[in-house]
Design a protein around this motif. Structure first.
Motif, mmCIF file in Angstrom:
data_model
loop_
_atom_site.group_PDB
_atom_site.id
_atom_site.type_symbol
_atom_site.label_atom_id
_atom_site.label_comp_id
_atom_site.label_asym_id
_atom_site.label_seq_id
_atom_site.Cartn_x
_atom_site.Cartn_y
_atom_site.Cartn_z
ATOM 1 N N SER A 2 0.829 -1.197 0.000
ATOM 2 C CA SER A 2 0.000 0.000 0.000
ATOM 3 C C SER A 2 0.871 1.258 0.000
ATOM 4 C CB SER A 2 -0.890 -0.021 1.242
ATOM 5 O OG SER A 2 -1.587 1.191 1.369
ATOM 6 N N ASP A 3 0.273 2.364 -0.483
ATOM 7 C CA ASP A 3 0.978 3.642 -0.507
ATOM 8 C C ASP A 3 0.979 4.337 0.853
ATOM 9 O OD1 ASP A 3 1.500 3.269 -3.147
ATOM 10 O OD2 ASP A 3 -0.023 4.659 -3.863
ATOM 11 N N SER A 4 0.171 3.836 1.787
ATOM 12 C CA SER A 4 0.113 4.489 3.091
ATOM 13 C C SER A 4 -0.183 3.472 4.195
ATOM 14 C CB SER A 4 -0.970 5.578 3.095
ATOM 15 O OG SER A 4 -2.235 4.982 2.930
ATOM 16 N N ILE A 5 0.069 3.895 5.400
ATOM 17 C CA ILE A 5 -0.214 3.069 6.570
ATOM 18 C C ILE A 5 -1.630 3.404 7.025
ATOM 19 C CG2 ILE A 5 0.419 2.589 8.961
ATOM 20 C CD1 ILE A 5 3.300 3.373 8.175
ATOM 21 N N ASP A 6 -2.452 2.404 7.180
ATOM 22 C CA ASP A 6 -3.848 2.590 7.586
ATOM 23 C C ASP A 6 -3.933 2.654 9.105
ATOM 24 O OD1 ASP A 6 -6.555 2.638 7.934
ATOM 25 O OD2 ASP A 6 -6.965 0.875 6.692
ATOM 26 N N TYR A 7 -3.587 3.818 9.674
ATOM 27 C CA TYR A 7 -3.561 3.981 11.115
ATOM 28 C C TYR A 7 -4.943 3.789 11.736
ATOM 29 C CZ TYR A 7 1.232 5.618 10.967
ATOM 30 O OH TYR A 7 2.587 5.700 10.805
ATOM 31 N N GLY A 8 -5.992 4.193 11.045
ATOM 32 C CA GLY A 8 -7.341 4.051 11.576
ATOM 33 C C GLY A 8 -7.688 2.599 11.864
ATOM 34 N N ALA A 14 -6.273 -2.512 17.628
ATOM 35 C CA ALA A 14 -5.644 -2.443 18.953
ATOM 36 C C ALA A 14 -6.690 -2.194 20.045
ATOM 37 C CB ALA A 14 -4.582 -1.342 18.975
ATOM 38 N N MET A 15 -7.642 -1.308 19.795
ATOM 39 C CA MET A 15 -8.677 -1.021 20.789
ATOM 40 C C MET A 15 -9.578 -2.232 21.008
ATOM 41 S SD MET A 15 -9.638 3.013 20.148
ATOM 42 C CE MET A 15 -10.644 2.699 18.730
ATOM 43 N N ARG A 16 -9.873 -2.962 19.953
ATOM 44 C CA ARG A 16 -10.680 -4.178 20.114
ATOM 45 C C ARG A 16 -9.891 -5.245 20.867
ATOM 46 N NH1 ARG A 16 -12.920 -2.239 14.948
ATOM 47 N NH2 ARG A 16 -15.111 -1.773 15.408
ATOM 48 N N TYR A 97 -16.514 -8.246 18.155
ATOM 49 C CA TYR A 97 -15.830 -6.974 18.413
ATOM 50 C C TYR A 97 -16.091 -5.960 17.300
ATOM 51 C CZ TYR A 97 -13.352 -9.945 21.721
ATOM 52 O OH TYR A 97 -13.056 -10.838 22.728
ATOM 53 N N ASP A 98 -16.210 -6.438 16.063
ATOM 54 C CA ASP A 98 -16.440 -5.528 14.932
ATOM 55 C C ASP A 98 -17.784 -4.813 15.011
ATOM 56 O OD1 ASP A 98 -13.989 -6.084 13.820
ATOM 57 O OD2 ASP A 98 -14.760 -7.499 12.336
ATOM 58 N N SER A 99 -18.720 -5.316 15.821
ATOM 59 C CA SER A 99 -20.034 -4.684 15.924
ATOM 60 C C SER A 99 -20.079 -3.619 17.014
ATOM 61 C CB SER A 99 -21.113 -5.738 16.194
ATOM 62 O OG SER A 99 -21.022 -6.224 17.531
ATOM 63 N N ILE A 100 -19.039 -3.554 17.854
ATOM 64 C CA ILE A 100 -19.049 -2.626 18.988
ATOM 65 C C ILE A 100 -18.871 -1.191 18.499
ATOM 66 C CG2 ILE A 100 -17.864 -1.930 21.105
ATOM 67 C CD1 ILE A 100 -17.193 -4.885 21.569
ATOM 68 N N LYS A 101 -19.771 -0.315 18.973
ATOM 69 C CA LYS A 101 -19.695 1.108 18.654
ATOM 70 C C LYS A 101 -19.039 1.896 19.787
ATOM 71 C CE LYS A 101 -23.600 1.274 15.530
ATOM 72 N NZ LYS A 101 -24.777 2.051 15.140
ATOM 73 N N ARG A 113 -14.752 4.869 21.494
ATOM 74 C CA ARG A 113 -15.801 5.055 20.492
ATOM 75 C C ARG A 113 -15.201 4.674 19.145
ATOM 76 N NH1 ARG A 113 -20.212 9.070 20.279
ATOM 77 N NH2 ARG A 113 -19.306 9.738 22.239
ATOM 78 N N PHE A 114 -15.881 3.772 18.450
ATOM 79 C CA PHE A 114 -15.395 3.321 17.157
ATOM 80 C C PHE A 114 -16.128 4.065 16.056
ATOM 81 C CE2 PHE A 114 -14.543 -0.085 20.091
ATOM 82 C CZ PHE A 114 -13.259 -0.449 19.757
ATOM 83 N N GLU A 115 -15.354 4.662 15.141
ATOM 84 C CA GLU A 115 -15.939 5.328 13.984
ATOM 85 C C GLU A 115 -16.425 4.269 13.016
ATOM 86 O OE1 GLU A 115 -12.453 7.400 12.842
ATOM 87 O OE2 GLU A 115 -12.949 9.153 14.028
ATOM 88 N N THR A 116 -17.491 4.583 12.309
ATOM 89 C CA THR A 116 -18.002 3.646 11.317
ATOM 90 C C THR A 116 -17.311 3.881 9.987
ATOM 91 O OG1 THR A 116 -19.793 5.161 10.748
ATOM 92 C CG2 THR A 116 -20.257 3.482 12.422
#
Length: 158
Positions: A2-8, A14-16, A97-101, A113-116
């Motif tokens: 990839s051309d960039s690091i996907d920090y998001g 990491a938070m999950r 974990y992917d469903s947690i907001k 708080r997880f951004e959608t």
């Protein structure tokens, strides 16, 4: 490559992982002290497992409280299952974990708080950032209906 690091996405992973570690400890040792959790999740996530009557009642998102009574907490790499009481009726639910907001522990003013993301992987920038106390109060209101919210300022040590 990839051309960039996907920090998001790296941060979300990491938070999950943090949530998984906390729940693993709670499954082993129980909730320490005054800790308790408000967990808001997307009830429409394809891997969420909840009773039909719960998904009918909460068609978009739902906040569960893990505090005084819960049972059968099982934590995996992808999510967790727990039995909670809904109006004195025990129900087992599975929350990936992917469903947690949001994940909030108001006893220590901690919250995530997880951004959608939309289907293209773009982060939704319309989600307002809220200070921790506001997020804790918001979770308290949504989890307990119209309950009175007490400011946490009065309990802070000087």
């Amino acid at each position: 490559m990839s051309d960039s690091i996907d920090y998001g996405n790296l941060m979300h992973r990491a938070m999950r992982g943090l949530i998984q570690n906390v729940l693993t400890r709670v499954a082993k040792d129980g909730l320490p002290g005054k800790h308790h959790f408000f967990i808001t999740f997307d009830t429409m996530h394809p891997d969420v497992e909840i009773a039909d009557w719960l998904s009918d009642r909460y068609p978009g998102e739902m906040t569960v409280v893990m505090q005084e009574w819960f049972a059968d907490l099982h934590v995996s790499d992808d999510g967790f299952s727990v039995t909670l009481s809904f109006g004195d009726a025990p129900e087992t639910i599975y929350i990936p974990y992917d469903s947690i907001k949001t994940f909030v522990d108001p006893s220590v003013e901690f919250g995530l708080r997880f951004e959608t993301q939309d289907d293209s992987g773009e982060i939704d920038d319309d989600i307002p950032e809220a200070p921790m106390e506001e997020m804790v109060e918001e979770q308290t209101k949504s989890a307990r209906g119209d309950a009175e919210v007490v400011s946490l300022d009065q309990f802070r040590k000087s």
